[in-house]
Design a protein around this motif. Structure first.
Motif, PDB file in Angstrom:
ATOM      1  N   LEU A 115      -6.853   3.358   4.198  1.00 11.85           N
ATOM      2  CA  LEU A 115      -7.313   3.632   2.840  1.00 11.85           C
ATOM      3  C   LEU A 115      -8.710   4.221   2.853  1.00 11.85           C
ATOM      4  O   LEU A 115      -9.516   3.938   3.745  1.00 11.85           O
ATOM      5  CB  LEU A 115      -7.316   2.351   2.003  1.00 11.85           C
ATOM      6  N   ASP A 166      -1.598   9.177  -1.959  1.00  6.44           N
ATOM      7  CA  ASP A 166      -2.541   9.537  -0.907  1.00  6.44           C
ATOM      8  C   ASP A 166      -3.604  10.489  -1.445  1.00  6.44           C
ATOM      9  O   ASP A 166      -3.633  10.792  -2.653  1.00  6.44           O
ATOM     10  CB  ASP A 166      -1.820  10.119   0.314  1.00  6.44           C
ATOM     11  N   ARG A 187      -4.903   6.488  -0.388  1.00  9.08           N
ATOM     12  CA  ARG A 187      -4.282   6.311   0.913  1.00  9.08           C
ATOM     13  C   ARG A 187      -4.369   7.609   1.714  1.00  9.08           C
ATOM     14  O   ARG A 187      -4.140   8.699   1.174  1.00  9.08           O
ATOM     15  CB  ARG A 187      -2.820   5.896   0.714  1.00  9.08           C
ATOM     16  N   GLN A 224       0.816  -1.216   0.000  1.00  9.46           N
ATOM     17  CA  GLN A 224       0.000   0.000   0.000  1.00  9.46           C
ATOM     18  C   GLN A 224       0.849   1.266   0.000  1.00  9.46           C
ATOM     19  O   GLN A 224       0.341   2.350  -0.288  1.00  9.46           O
ATOM     20  CB  GLN A 224      -0.954  -0.022   1.190  1.00  9.46           C
TER      21      GLN A 224
END
Length: 822
Positions: free
Chosen positions: A461, A347, A449, A342
């Motif tokens: 998430l 983000d 994210r 991840q």
């Protein structure tokens, strides 16, 4: 067990399983017992039962249903004894729409799709509590649906099993089929306390017999051990079987529509037709699983399961060997694992994660790879040992094992310990999928994210819109409550069905996700085998209370190597020698061999050896022993690493093969060709690995020098010669290719590989995810072998084909000289 949710049904004392008993001892309070006895289920936070009949009412209903069930079964039995062959022929000639017409005429409003109970539960959720009647049929008869019954031979299997065996053989399985409805609180059944119902005979007096605990202490104990049923369960089973047998009789008469009902028994009894065989080209576990609800419940075969587990363990041994030996394979695995982290996701501000591609990132990736490989090897060995113990105990107590008696305590404890281990082993695969599926190439764009918090390793998430069906199902895997309700086997089968039946859905699954999912599928299959070990499986929850403390104390001893590997590999400083960013593991083994490619390969091999030396030394410092020593008692033996020799300019000469040699072709026959009749011969000097010598006692893999030519030189063993078709010859030429040859083979179609293995005596079977099992059927070898189907394209790259050839050589001693054109 950690991931088990006890359903809100009543236990053998008439108490709801899984309720909050309100005190530290786990015993129900006096107030709770009073509420229960008075039928005040609302105060206990439970849905009310469907009814609270008297014992007289229960006996009356049970006798009426039992009488009809046994009458319908005898009718169906008589029809099949005389006309089963005709029914089979007529059904197989009918189109799918003609089959559906018969099915819906005999069962009006039949559910259309597979597992209608799952569909109702998924779509409606908790709202079902307010309208049980609307979906009751879906939960009571989840296997009665057009999709399954109109497909292939399913209906014929159903007719054969239910007509040839008495209803009592299916009682527990019919009850277990309603699991989702009961766990979700949609099928509560009737409630009658202090009574037991028996479904253990073939006449109206015994099948559905109700006994008061006041009259028979054994009746209470039978209910405790789940050898018999609570009255509500018994009535539910009778209702299920009554409707199923009426349906099957009506379908049989409809198929034999030209024979009057009163004339169906006038012909003589005929021998039972042979078992129905699978008509598909290759067997699959999915088809076996899909048919199992319609077959006679089978007894668990621990030896068969152990052979599957051993094949998986040996597959992991080959995986570890390739990680240590093949720089290209190691780099591919690094790429797969890193692309499912991840940290690779942007983000919500569109920013990269601060550790992405940094030493900490690669340390995490490498730690996961090593702990997954060595921890997985340990875990599958644990399961193999469990199964070996279970088979020994089953043999030991064979005279004492009977469906009408509880299992011997030692045997029951061993079953429960195996069940507990399965529950623990599944956690790592679920955890990897939880982080890896959202980060996989297809689903990455569906999530963002949350910005990284300095000093924190936690990643959260945020979803972008509603998830699709496949993502919803994956989400159930890491939702303990939903997983407990559905059960791992049911959920895995549902995901597998969607992936295999819809190419669009299959394209969403990366090869890494398919690989992890296949491992979870193995575990689910083992759990399923335990679940159908009836009638004793019904008592597992009750019996576990007795052995819980002992089993959970013993697990750390069994899993000591697993825990040691996991804890010492996480966060270790492996990135200095394992970061692939500078191309240190570039390995052109799929290119024609030249001085340049040889030097690049030797350098990559040296870099890989340096990496593993550092890993081994880290493990020695942390654990007091090398990785190889930790699993020495598990592996089948130390395997030498293949290493590329220094380049020496080749000379070409024609090899004259003596008559009768494995590589000799029939002189003068152009139709009989073998691999490498003209070979490139090199004289070479052994390469000296640039590695520090390890201390005494190290089990580090030995390094040997390989010419990297035909692997037939590696194993000196008498092997048969296969005279094969051109299609098969081409496959094995790629698998055992000599890289000094000028013409490189192309990709190998997966279907051609399946065909080739089948032609040489290995029966292919599709398991879960990307894994196929190849079982010896016409050869003198015993060990199964597993291979992963390439994904998403169903063609094996040449580099992967050569790896598969090396595995066949190590496992069976196969080499290119064994295959001759017909």
């Amino acid at each position: 067990m950690d991931l088990t949710l006890r359903p809100p049904q009543l236990d053998e004392l008439g108490l709801p399983l899984g309720w909050d008993q309100g005190n530290a001892t786990g015993e129900p309070s006096a107030e709770m017992l009073q509420d229960l006895m008075s039928g005040n289920f609302a105060s206990l936070g439970l849905p009310p039962p469907d009814s609270m009949p008297t014992s007289t009412e229960v006996r009356k209903e049970a006798r009426e249903r039992s009488g009809d069930i046994l009458s319908q079964w005898r009718t169906l039995q008589q029809i099949l004894e005389r006309h089963e062959e005709v029914i089979r022929k007529r059904w197989m000639k009918k189109t799918k729409s003609a089959r559906a017409k018969i099915l819906t005429a005999c069962w009006p409003n039949m559910a259309v799709l597979h597992r209608p109970d799952f569909e109702a539960w998924r779509r409606e959720g908790s709202r079902l509590r307010d309208n049980r009647a609307q979906f009751r049929e879906a939960y009571m008869w989840p296997n009665i649906n057009l999709e399954d019954l109109s497909k292939g031979k399913t209906m014929l299997i159903f007719l054969n099993s239910r007509g040839r065996y008495p209803p009592r053989f299916f009682a527990r399985a019919d009850h277990e089929a309603t699991r989702l409805g009961r766990v979700a609180g949609q099928l509560m059944g009737a409630f009658l306390n202090m009574y037991t119902m028996f479904l253990d005979g073939d006449d109206i007096e015994s099948y559905g017999r109700l006994v008061s605990w006041d009259d028979d202490d054994d009746a209470m104990m039978q209910c405790f051990s789940r050898m018999a049923y609570q009255p509500g369960e018994g009535l539910m089973i009778l209702e299920i079987q009554q409707k199923i047998l009426r349906f099957l009789v009506d379908c049989s008469k409809s198929i034999l529509h030209d024979i009057p009902s009163n004339a169906l028994n006038e012909t003589e009894v005929r021998p039972e037709p042979p078992p129905l065989a699978d008509s598909s080209e290759w067997s699959s576990l999915a088809s076996v699983t899909a048919e199992s609800p319609y077959r006679l419940p089978s007894r668990v075969d621990f030896n068969r399961l152990r052979s599957l587990v051993i094949a998986k363990r040996l597959d992991l041994e080959d995986h570890i060997q390739a990680l240590r030996e093949d720089p290209a394979y190691f780099a591919d695995v690094l790429a797969d694992w890193s692309s499912h982290r991840q940290e690779t996701m942007l983000d919500t501000n569109g920013s990269r994660h601060p550790v992405r591609d940094k030493p900490l990132f690669w340390g995490r990736v490498i730690g996961n790879i090593i702990s997954d490989a060595y921890g997985g090897l340990t875990a599958w060995e644990m399961l193999s040992v469990h199964l070996e113990e279970l088979e020994a105990l089953r043999t030991k107590y064979s005279k004492d094992i009977s469906p009408d008696r509880p299992l011997p305590p030692e045997y029951m404890k061993a079953l429960l310990a195996f069940r507990y281990t399965l529950g623990q082993v599944q956690k790592s695969s679920i955890a990897f999928l939880k982080t890896g599926v959202p980060a996989s190439p297809h689903y990455r764009s569906y999530f963002a994210r949350s910005p990284a918090v300095p000093g924190s390793n936690i990643i959260s998430l945020v979803g972008k819109g509603a998830p699709d069906l496949l993502m919803v199902l994956f989400g159930f895997l890491w939702d303990d409550q939903k997983l407990g309700q559905i059960g791992l086997p049911g959920l895995i089968d549902e995901i597998e069905k969607i992936i295999e039946n819809d190419p669009h859905e299959k394209a969403k699954i990366s090869s890494w996700v398919a690989g992890v999912f296949s491992e979870l599928g193995f575990i689910a299959r083992l759990q399923h085998e335990l679940e159908i070990y009836l009638p004793w499986a019904a008592s597992f929850e009750h019996e576990y209370v007795t052995y819980k403390e002992e089993i959970e104390k013993d697990f750390p001893r069994r899993a000591a190597v697993l825990a040691k590997t996991f804890h010492n590999m996480q966060g270790a400083p492996f990135s200095k020698f394992g970061d692939p960013s500078d191309g240190r593991f570039r390995y052109p083994s799929d290119k024609r061999r030249t001085k340049q490619t040889t030097n690049v390969m030797r350098e990559a091999e040296n870099n890989l050896d340096i990496f593993w030396t550092n890993v081994d030394m880290h493990c020695k410092r942390k654990c007091g022993e090398f990785l190889g020593d930790m699993v020495r008692n598990i592996t089948t033996g130390t395997r030498a690493l293949e290493r590329t020799p220094e380049w020496v300019e080749p000379t070409v000469r024609i090899i004259s093969n003596p008559p009768g040699s494995p590589r000799a072709a029939t002189e003068g026959s152009s139709s009989q060709r073998q691999f490498n009749i003209q070979e490139t011969v090199t004289k070479f000097k052994p390469m000296t690995p640039k590695l520090k010598e390890k201390t005494r006692g190290s089990s580090k893999d030995q390094t040997t020098i390989s010419q990297d030519e035909d692997v037939s030189e590696e194993v000196q063993d008498d092997q048969p010669t296969f005279r094969v078709k051109a299609r098969v010859y081409k496959v094995f030429k790629a698998l055992f290719f000599n890289p000094s040859q000028p013409d490189l083979p192309g990709e190998v179609p997966w279907t051609d590989f399946l065909f080739a293995m089948n032609e040489t005596g290995f029966a292919p079977q599709k398991l879960y995810g990307s894994v196929w099992q190849f079982t010896p059927s016409k050869t003198d070898v015993e060990r199964n072998i597993l291979f992963h189907e390439p994904h998403p394209a169903s063609k094996i790259p040449f580099r992967n084909a050569r790896r598969m050839g090396r595995r066949l050589n190590r496992t069976y001693g196969w080499h290119g000289g064994m295959f001759v054109l017909e």
